[in-house]
Design a protein around this motif. Structure first.
Motif, PDB file in Angstrom:
ATOM      1  N   ALA A  84       0.830  -1.208   0.000  1.00  0.00           N
ATOM      2  CA  ALA A  84       0.000   0.000   0.000  1.00  0.00           C
ATOM      3  C   ALA A  84       0.864   1.257   0.000  1.00  0.00           C
ATOM      4  N   GLY A  85       1.980   1.224   0.718  1.00  0.00           N
ATOM      5  CA  GLY A  85       2.866   2.385   0.757  1.00  0.00           C
ATOM      6  C   GLY A  85       3.444   2.716  -0.608  1.00  0.00           C
ATOM      7  N   VAL A  86       3.786   1.681  -1.374  1.00  0.00           N
ATOM      8  CA  VAL A  86       4.274   1.910  -2.740  1.00  0.00           C
ATOM      9  C   VAL A  86       3.191   2.574  -3.574  1.00  0.00           C
ATOM     10  N   LEU A  87       1.949   2.094  -3.435  1.00  0.00           N
ATOM     11  CA  LEU A  87       0.843   2.678  -4.187  1.00  0.00           C
ATOM     12  C   LEU A  87       0.613   4.136  -3.791  1.00  0.00           C
ATOM     13  N   VAL A  88       0.685   4.420  -2.499  1.00  0.00           N
ATOM     14  CA  VAL A  88       0.453   5.790  -2.016  1.00  0.00           C
ATOM     15  C   VAL A  88       1.439   6.764  -2.648  1.00  0.00           C
ATOM     16  N   ASP A  89       2.686   6.337  -2.863  1.00  0.00           N
ATOM     17  CA  ASP A  89       3.695   7.207  -3.462  1.00  0.00           C
ATOM     18  C   ASP A  89       3.538   7.344  -4.973  1.00  0.00           C
ATOM     19  N   ARG A  90       2.578   6.603  -5.575  1.00  0.00           N
ATOM     20  CA  ARG A  90       2.437   6.614  -7.027  1.00  0.00           C
ATOM     21  C   ARG A  90       1.091   7.149  -7.504  1.00  0.00           C
ATOM     22  N   VAL A  91       0.170   7.413  -6.602  1.00  0.00           N
ATOM     23  CA  VAL A  91      -1.158   7.868  -7.015  1.00  0.00           C
ATOM     24  C   VAL A  91      -1.499   9.171  -6.291  1.00  0.00           C
ATOM     25  N   ASP A  92      -2.614   9.751  -6.663  1.00  0.00           N
ATOM     26  CA  ASP A  92      -3.135  10.945  -6.003  1.00  0.00           C
ATOM     27  C   ASP A  92      -3.634  10.549  -4.610  1.00  0.00           C
ATOM     28  N   ARG A  93      -2.973  11.052  -3.573  1.00  0.00           N
ATOM     29  CA  ARG A  93      -3.295  10.639  -2.205  1.00  0.00           C
ATOM     30  C   ARG A  93      -4.702  11.056  -1.799  1.00  0.00           C
ATOM     31  N   LEU A  94      -5.108  12.250  -2.186  1.00  0.00           N
ATOM     32  CA  LEU A  94      -6.435  12.728  -1.823  1.00  0.00           C
ATOM     33  C   LEU A  94      -7.519  11.825  -2.400  1.00  0.00           C
ATOM     34  N   ARG A  95      -7.364  11.417  -3.663  1.00  0.00           N
ATOM     35  CA  ARG A  95      -8.353  10.534  -4.282  1.00  0.00           C
ATOM     36  C   ARG A  95      -8.367   9.162  -3.608  1.00  0.00           C
ATOM     37  N   LEU A  96      -7.196   8.672  -3.220  1.00  0.00           N
ATOM     38  CA  LEU A  96      -7.131   7.364  -2.571  1.00  0.00           C
ATOM     39  C   LEU A  96      -7.832   7.402  -1.213  1.00  0.00           C
ATOM     40  N   TRP A 225       8.178  -3.772  -6.776  1.00  0.00           N
ATOM     41  CA  TRP A 225       9.130  -4.428  -5.872  1.00  0.00           C
ATOM     42  C   TRP A 225      10.377  -3.571  -5.669  1.00  0.00           C
ATOM     43  N   ALA A 226      10.830  -2.908  -6.744  1.00  0.00           N
ATOM     44  CA  ALA A 226      11.976  -2.015  -6.604  1.00  0.00           C
ATOM     45  C   ALA A 226      11.624  -0.833  -5.713  1.00  0.00           C
ATOM     46  N   GLY A 227      10.405  -0.324  -5.848  1.00  0.00           N
ATOM     47  CA  GLY A 227       9.971   0.769  -4.987  1.00  0.00           C
ATOM     48  C   GLY A 227       9.904   0.352  -3.535  1.00  0.00           C
ATOM     49  N   LEU A 228       9.445  -0.874  -3.283  1.00  0.00           N
ATOM     50  CA  LEU A 228       9.390  -1.384  -1.917  1.00  0.00           C
ATOM     51  C   LEU A 228      10.797  -1.513  -1.336  1.00  0.00           C
ATOM     52  N   ALA A 229      11.713  -2.051  -2.120  1.00  0.00           N
ATOM     53  CA  ALA A 229      13.100  -2.207  -1.662  1.00  0.00           C
ATOM     54  C   ALA A 229      13.740  -0.853  -1.386  1.00  0.00           C
ATOM     55  N   GLU A 230      13.413   0.142  -2.205  1.00  0.00           N
ATOM     56  CA  GLU A 230      13.959   1.485  -1.998  1.00  0.00           C
ATOM     57  C   GLU A 230      13.535   2.043  -0.637  1.00  0.00           C
ATOM     58  N   GLY A 231      12.290   1.832  -0.273  1.00  0.00           N
ATOM     59  CA  GLY A 231      11.811   2.304   1.028  1.00  0.00           C
ATOM     60  C   GLY A 231      12.516   1.611   2.177  1.00  0.00           C
ATOM     61  N   PHE A 232      12.698   0.295   2.068  1.00  0.00           N
ATOM     62  CA  PHE A 232      13.398  -0.445   3.122  1.00  0.00           C
ATOM     63  C   PHE A 232      14.852   0.029   3.250  1.00  0.00           C
ATOM     64  N   ARG A 233      15.510   0.239   2.114  1.00  0.00           N
ATOM     65  CA  ARG A 233      16.905   0.684   2.160  1.00  0.00           C
ATOM     66  C   ARG A 233      17.020   2.036   2.846  1.00  0.00           C
ATOM     67  N   TYR A 234      16.123   2.947   2.512  1.00  0.00           N
ATOM     68  CA  TYR A 234      16.177   4.275   3.119  1.00  0.00           C
ATOM     69  C   TYR A 234      16.009   4.179   4.639  1.00  0.00           C
ATOM     70  N   ALA A 235      14.995   3.435   5.076  1.00  0.00           N
ATOM     71  CA  ALA A 235      14.729   3.334   6.513  1.00  0.00           C
ATOM     72  C   ALA A 235      15.905   2.695   7.249  1.00  0.00           C
ATOM     73  N   TRP A 236      16.552   1.706   6.623  1.00  0.00           N
ATOM     74  CA  TRP A 236      17.644   1.012   7.308  1.00  0.00           C
ATOM     75  C   TRP A 236      18.896   1.875   7.393  1.00  0.00           C
ATOM     76  N   HIS A 237      19.171   2.639   6.359  1.00  0.00           N
ATOM     77  CA  HIS A 237      20.418   3.401   6.312  1.00  0.00           C
ATOM     78  C   HIS A 237      20.292   4.814   6.887  1.00  0.00           C
ATOM     79  N   ALA A 238      19.119   5.212   7.337  1.00  0.00           N
ATOM     80  CA  ALA A 238      18.941   6.508   8.013  1.00  0.00           C
ATOM     81  C   ALA A 238      18.804   6.229   9.511  1.00  0.00           C
ATOM     82  N   PRO A 239      19.864   6.445  10.294  1.00  0.00           N
ATOM     83  CA  PRO A 239      19.849   6.011  11.707  1.00  0.00           C
ATOM     84  C   PRO A 239      18.680   6.569  12.515  1.00  0.00           C
ATOM     85  N   ALA A 240      18.368   7.865  12.348  1.00  0.00           N
ATOM     86  CA  ALA A 240      17.300   8.457  13.145  1.00  0.00           C
ATOM     87  C   ALA A 240      15.942   7.870  12.774  1.00  0.00           C
TER      88      ALA A 240
END
Length: 423
Positions: A84-96, A225-240
């Motif tokens: 769902a998070g991948v979809l949210v980053d790709r569509v109009d959030r207000l419409r969703l 799947w690449a978008g999902l992996a991108e989110g995981f990588r960001y969260a893991w490599h950003a310590p805060a």
């Protein structure tokens, strides 16, 4: 990732903002429409939560099935939040958000019709709870990601605090109205009133007018799947960010059981009846409302890092104290303070996370957040807390949860010191 410790206020030379906790509502028409509609809808939601639990008890007289109806909606959140998070980053959030609210209206109306005609069964309750959880998996990250489009980055923490105030106001008002509706109209009409409450949020959403850049979704050419992996990588490599998500996980799983077990704590530990149980919930809700409004009023006058640190220490410490209390008046006082600390901790963690994350990844990070605070809390924390309480006792489970939370928070602040410097 932007530095959490160095985010400047929007106008450093300007006078400090007023202490009016509702100033963000005054300044932003879109957020005003959103907040009022959502708060009305949340009152209806709490009416439905209360009535659904009572209906499940009437249909089954089985504590396990009552708990299953209450928690089954968390499983779609566990399964679907990250896609769902991948979809949210790709569509109009207000419409969703608008589409999901419309489906939730249909779900409430179906529950009303089935109950009114005497055709409701525990199977229908479980199926509709799953539908509700499926919508929640998409609606929560979309709604959380939408807030920045409604108020901008500078007013985001105050808007998140006001959202928490609406939630706690509904948590106080909704069950009271639900009890009155059951007594005067019958249980089916709680579901009808909830369906009607969705009209308020849908009207507000349809009246919102976003700037073109906020309303349009960015183009994405990578696979889901690449978008999902991108989110995981960001969260893991950003310590805060990783630290905030870790705190959210531990606090969701270990901090949820005390709310789930509150009826048992009230009856078996404090010797209270239904009225006393209601008073405990009211104290928690009033504390949460006070904490949210206080946070919205103080806004940028305080440094968020130290407040986040102290709230993550105060909240679990108060749970340990609650486990030791045996007088109802003392329990109400502790829950009042715990409500303040819980909301300050949650709202600040959400605000710090949202201010840190890039807009392109906001939906995925908010999906991870909802996976933790909804899916893990209800699907793991509530069920595990109930099982452990049966084995070792309610007070012991509440105290153990507080100790684990306190120890983990201490470890996080010792290893990620930049959290203390967040402005």
């Amino acid at each position: 990732m932007p530095s959490l410790a160095s985010s400047p206020p929007s106008s450093p030379s300007a006078a400090p903002p007023s202490l009016n906790p509702f100033r963000t509502l005054v300044r932003h028409r879109n957020f005003r429409l959103f907040w009022f509609g959502q708060t009305v809808s949340l009152v209806g939601t709490w009416m439905q939560v209360m009535a659904q639990g009572w209906l499940a008890l009437e249909l089954t007289n089985n504590a396990f099935l009552v708990g299953l109806v209450a928690s089954v909606g968390a499983f779609p959140v566990l399964l679907l939040s990250f896609p769902a998070g991948v979809l949210v980053d790709r569509v109009d959030r207000l419409r969703l958000v608008t589409a999901m609210q419309a489906v939730l209206l249909v779900e409430a109306a179906a529950l009303w019709a089935l109950t009114l005609t005497g055709r409701v069964t525990v199977g229908w309750l479980l199926a509709l709870a799953c539908l509700n959880g499926t919508c929640t998996a998409f609606e929560v990250p979309a709604r959380q990601s939408l807030i920045i489009d409604l108020v901008g980055r500078d007013d985001l923490p105050e808007a998140i605090a006001l959202n928490s105030s609406g939630f706690n106001l509904a948590r106080i008002v909704g069950p009271a109205l639900g009890a009155a509706a059951i007594a005067s109209l019958g249980i089916a009409w709680c579901f009808a009133l909830n369906a009607l409450s969705y009209l308020a949020v849908l009207a507000g959403l349809l009246l919102i007018r976003l700037p073109r850049r906020a309303a349009s979704a960015p183009a994405h050419h990578s696979s889901p799947w690449a978008g999902l992996a991108e989110g995981f990588r960001y969260a893991w490599h950003a310590p805060a960010v990783r630290a905030i998500l870790g705190l959210t996980l531990v606090f969701s799983v270990c901090g949820t059981p005390y709310m789930t077990l509150m009826p048992v704590f009230a009856r078996d530990v404090l010797g209270l009846g239904a009225g006393g149980y209601g008073a405990l919930l009211a104290a928690l809700g009033v504390g949460g409302l006070a904490g949210a409004l206080g946070l919205a009023a103080l806004g940028r006058r305080v440094r968020r890092g130290p407040w986040l640190m102290w709230s993550t220490a105060a909240y679990p410490a108060l749970l340990v104290v609650l486990a030791c209390v045996r007088r109802p008046a003392a329990a109400e006082a502790v829950l009042l303070a715990a409500g303040v600390a819980m909301i300050v901790c949650g709202a600040l963690g959400n605000a710090v996370l949202q201010r840190a994350v890039p807009d392109a990844l906001r939906g995925r990070l908010m999906a991870a957040y909802s996976f933790l605070v909804v899916g893990m809390a209800q699907g793991v924390g509530a069920l595990a807390g109930g099982a452990l309480a049966r084995a070792v006792g309610v007070a012991e489970v509440i105290a153990a949860g507080g100790v684990v939370m306190l120890g983990y928070a201490g470890w996080v602040y010792a290893t990620v010191p930049e959290l203390k410097r967040v402005k």
